[in-house]
Structures are given as structure tokens and as C-alpha cells.
Design a protein around this motif. Structure first.
Motif, short mmCIF file in Angstrom:
data_model
loop_
_atom_site.label_atom_id
_atom_site.label_comp_id
_atom_site.label_asym_id
_atom_site.label_seq_id
_atom_site.Cartn_x
_atom_site.Cartn_y
_atom_site.Cartn_z
N ASN A 264 0.82 -1.21 0.00
CA ASN A 264 0.00 0.00 0.00
C ASN A 264 0.86 1.26 0.00
O ASN A 264 0.60 2.21 -0.75
CB ASN A 264 -0.93 0.00 1.22
CG ASN A 264 -2.31 -0.56 0.90
OD1 ASN A 264 -2.82 -0.39 -0.19
ND2 ASN A 264 -2.90 -1.26 1.86
N ASN A 265 1.89 1.26 0.84
CA ASN A 265 2.79 2.42 0.90
C ASN A 265 3.62 2.54 -0.38
O ASN A 265 3.96 3.64 -0.82
CB ASN A 265 3.70 2.32 2.11
CG ASN A 265 2.93 2.40 3.42
OD1 ASN A 265 1.77 2.78 3.45
ND2 ASN A 265 3.58 2.05 4.51
N ALA A 268 1.49 4.26 -2.88
CA ALA A 268 1.42 5.69 -2.59
C ALA A 268 2.68 6.40 -3.09
O ALA A 268 2.61 7.50 -3.67
CB ALA A 268 1.24 5.91 -1.09
N LYS A 295 -7.66 1.10 1.33
CA LYS A 295 -6.57 1.92 0.78
C LYS A 295 -6.23 1.50 -0.64
O LYS A 295 -6.00 2.34 -1.51
CB LYS A 295 -5.34 1.83 1.68
CG LYS A 295 -5.50 2.53 3.02
CD LYS A 295 -4.22 2.47 3.82
CE LYS A 295 -4.35 3.23 5.14
NZ LYS A 295 -3.12 3.18 5.95
N ARG A 299 -6.72 3.91 -3.86
CA ARG A 299 -5.57 4.30 -4.68
C ARG A 299 -5.70 3.78 -6.11
O ARG A 299 -5.28 4.45 -7.06
CB ARG A 299 -4.27 3.80 -4.04
CG ARG A 299 -3.93 4.55 -2.75
CD ARG A 299 -2.49 4.40 -2.35
NE ARG A 299 -2.23 5.19 -1.16
CZ ARG A 299 -2.10 4.68 0.06
NH1 ARG A 299 -2.19 3.38 0.26
NH2 ARG A 299 -1.88 5.47 1.10
#
Length: 401
Positions: A264-265, A268, A295, A299
Motif C-alpha cells: 500500500n505504501n 502511494a 486503501k 488508490r
């Protein structure tokens, strides 16, 4: 690392002077054996006078070569090296190491003694044992770039511009102001190979992966998205590695949780770098494990919108909103996207009208074309009839003859 503080010149004479630390060199003494009276009287074993002079001459040459070698070592130790060729990162050997074959390689674990100082010599931090994986971005870039040029037991002085240290944001631990150049005194204590991931226990993997993830968060918060991507990718590799050690369902679930957080990060960070295809891939990997991950869905919707796929993006955000109806961020993003999609449709319709022109004029043009075709067909039919009649008359005349 004993050192004597003094002013030294960084780089060539025109470069600015920065206060640093320089290792004091010890005077090399020679030990002499005293002859006893018996030794002085026993000269029978000495060579002839001519050979003795030759021996003294050879000893003199040998000592001269030793002095030259000492001077060469001294010059090597005192020489500043531009690591990147820009004078923003420079290295100077204070104490020589054990040889080039002891230099660490990327991926190995190194342990150093690090002293961090301001340019005026003020010591900000002194870490007697700092361990990290070389090249993984676990420490400031200046260390990753210079430690790989050091030898075991070498002590070096490193001058680094803020660009390769803590940048425009500075640091709170240690407390370093923004845009601050630093002097780093580094001693390379140990170099060992990193452990094989397959041989690590599940708990060791969890700790290592979480450490890399936190480092990625550090870079993301500072806006260093390329380094953030690197740290998250390494953490993901740790969580996905096979294992020769037994693992419990709880440990497996914990590793999966870290993997999902990293993906997820990672998405991002890739969004920030405008790497949309890679961000979409990261989101899809999360959804393979957790189809309703908020998330990842959110995204993915943003990525699709940025790629111009508005219908799919709106559908994705509506699905996300059903899972979390009270999320204001999703509401705002969906409203903005619907409005943008509507504006795009209006622009497309206006463009089509402009390309086709006035509809009434188009209809008039069609009518005129139709009448023109009617006239043409009548003319063509008449011409054909005349031609057929002429051919028939020719046949009749030929038959009579």
C-alpha cells in the motif's frame, strides 16, 4: 578514535576551509642494541673493510627507500578524495585499514563507529557501534556511498553537503538544523555477510521487514519517494521469501500484514513519482490478498483517474464508498471525479459539434447532394439509351448489306 582538532583544507586551495578532526601521527622510533665490551673486542667475524662499506651503502639505500615509502603512505593518508567529483562529498583517510580486499560490498552487514560533527567541530552525536546493511538506505546517503570505499579498521574523515546528509528538513534525532553540511568521523569495525533469508526465523524476518518498512515511512514523510520505494521493496522481498524454518499461522499472518502495508505504501510512493502502471500493479497485489482493502481500492481508483479511465475509476470509488460510507476523503475524491468526468463529456460534445459544423447546414448539404445525384442518374440513363439505339441501328444496316 583518538583525534587532535585542527583546521584543515578541504579539496584544492581555492576550496573553503572546514574545521575537522585529524589523527595525530606517532613518531617512529628505532631500537638500538648496545655492544658489550666483549663484543667490541671480538671483531674476527666482521667482513673486510671494502665489504663493510658496501654493506653500509646498501643499508643507506634501503633506509632511503623506506623513507620514500613512508612519505608515500603519509601522502595517501592525507589526501582528500572527491567521491562524486562535485566536492559535495569528500573522504580523507586518517588511519589506514587492512587492505582493499577487506572493503565491504553492497548487501553486507557493516558495523562502524560514527562521530557526527558540525563544520565548527561541535560533536552532535557519537555512536560507538552502528550496524546497517550497506546499500539498503538504512543510513544517510553519505555513509552508504563512502563506507563501501573504506577498509576494515580504517578511520576516515568525511565531509558531506546537506544533500547527502539530512537535507533541507534537518533532523530531530540527532538535532541537526536544515541545510547543514556535516563532518563525519568513521571507523569501519566489522564486515560480515548478511544472513540468508531462508535460514532466518519468522520472528527475525518480521523484525527485519518492519525495520525496512519504517525506514520507508521515514523517507516518504521527507518526500524522498525514490528511497521510500527502495525500502518498501526490500521489506516486501523479506516477507515474501521462502523459509527452511517452521512457521506458525500467526507468524505467517503477521508477515502478510507487513507485506500488505508495504504494498500500500509502495503504491502511494509510486503515485507521487507518477509511475502509474507500477502503482496499479501494487494495488492489484494487495487486492489479491485482501479484496476489500480500502486503501488499495481508493488508490486504484485514483490511478485509473490519472490514466484517464474515468468510468472505471468512478466505479472503483463507488465500491470503496460502499465499504466505508462515512469516509469524507472518498466522498470528496468521488465528487471531484464525477464533476471532472462530466466536464470532459461536455468538452467532447463541443469538439464533435465543431468538427461536424452546423446541423442545419449539414442537412441542407445532404439535400443538395441528393438532387445532384438525381440529375446525374437521369443524364446517365438517357446517354445509355442513345448508345444502345446507335448499336442496334448499326447491326440492322450490317445485316442488310
Amino acid at each position: 578514535m583518538a583525534a587532535v582538532k585542527e583546521e584543515i583544507q578541504l579539496g584544492p586551495p581555492e576550496s573553503k576551509s572546514v574545521p575537522c578532526y585529524k589523527a595525530a601521527l606517532l613518531d617512529n622510533g628505532e631500537a638500538f642494541e648496545m655492544l658489550s665490551e666483549d663484543d667490541e673486542n671480538d671483531l674476527s667475524d666482521l667482513p673486510p673493510l671494502e665489504n663493510a662499506e658496501t654493506l653500509k651503502s646498501r643499508e643507506k639505500i634501503t633506509k632511503t627507500e623506506q623513507r620514500k615509502e613512508t612519505v608515500h603512505v603519509q601522502e595517501t593518508v592525507d589526501e582528500w578524495m572527491e567521491v562524486l567529483g562535485t566536492k559535495l562529498l569528500m573522504k580523507k583517510i586518517l588511519v589506514a585499514g587492512q587492505g582493499e580486499d577487506t572493503r565491504p560490498k553492497r548487501g553486507q552487514l557493516v558495523t562502524i563507529h560514527l562521530k557526527t560533527m558540525l563544520e565548527n567541530g561541535t560533536v552532535l552525536d557519537d555512536q560507538e557501534s552502528l550496524s546497517f546493511t550497506l546499500g539498503d538506505g538504512d543510513v544517510m546517503q553519505a555513509l552508504d556511498l563512502t563506507v563501501q570505499l573504506m577498509e576494515v579498521n580504517e578511520t576516515a574523515l568525511i565531509f558531506t553537503d546537506a544533500k547527502y546528509a539530512y537535507g533541507c528538513q534537518g533532523s530531530t534525532d540527532p538535532c541537526i538544523p536544515s541545510n547543514t553540511s556535516l563532518n563525519l568521523e568513521v571507523q569501519l569495525l566489522q564486515v560480515v555477510d548478511a544472513p540468508d533469508l531462508e535460514d532466518m526465523t519468522p520472528q527475525e524476518k518480521i523484525e527485519l521487514a518492519d525495520k525496512k518498512r519504517e525506514r520507508g515511512n521515514f523517507y516518504y514523510q521527507r518526500g524522498d519517494y525514490v528511497f521510500a520505494v527502495n525500502s518498501y521493496t526490500i521489506a516486501q522481498k523479506v516477507t515474501g521469501s521462502s523459509s527452511r524454518v517452521d512457521i506458525t499461522p500467526e507468524e505467517e499472518a503477521e508477515l502478510l500484514d507487513i507485506k500488505v502495508k508495504c504494498l500500500n505504501n509502495l503504491a502511494a510512493s509510486q503515485l507521487k513519482l507518477e509511475h502509474y502502471e507500477m502503482a496499479l500493479k501494487s494495488c492489484n497485489q494487495v487486492l489479491e490478498h485482501q479484496p476489500d482493502n480500502i486503501k488499495a481500492l481508493f488508490r486504484k481508483g485514483k490511478v485509473l483517474a490519472l490514466k484517464g479511465e474515468y468510468s472505471e475509476a468512478i466505479a472503483m470509488l463507488r465500491r470503496t464508498l460502499k465499504l466505508e460510507p462515512s469516509n469524507k476523503t472518498i466522498h470528496a475524491e468521488l465528487s471531484k471525479l464525477v464533476k471532472k468526468h462530466s466536464e470532459q463529456k461536455d468538452k467532447e460534445q463541443a469538439m464533435y459539434k465543431k468538427m461536424l459544423g452546423n446541423p442545419s447546414s449539414v442537412a441542407s448539404l445532404k439535400c443538395t447532394n441528393k438532387q445532384s445525384w438525381n440529375v446525374n442518374w437521369k443524364w446517365l440513363f438517357g446517354a445509355t439509351a442513345v448508345a444502345i439505339g446507335g448499336v442496334a441501328l448499326s447491326v440492322v444496316i450490317a445485316a442488310r448489306n
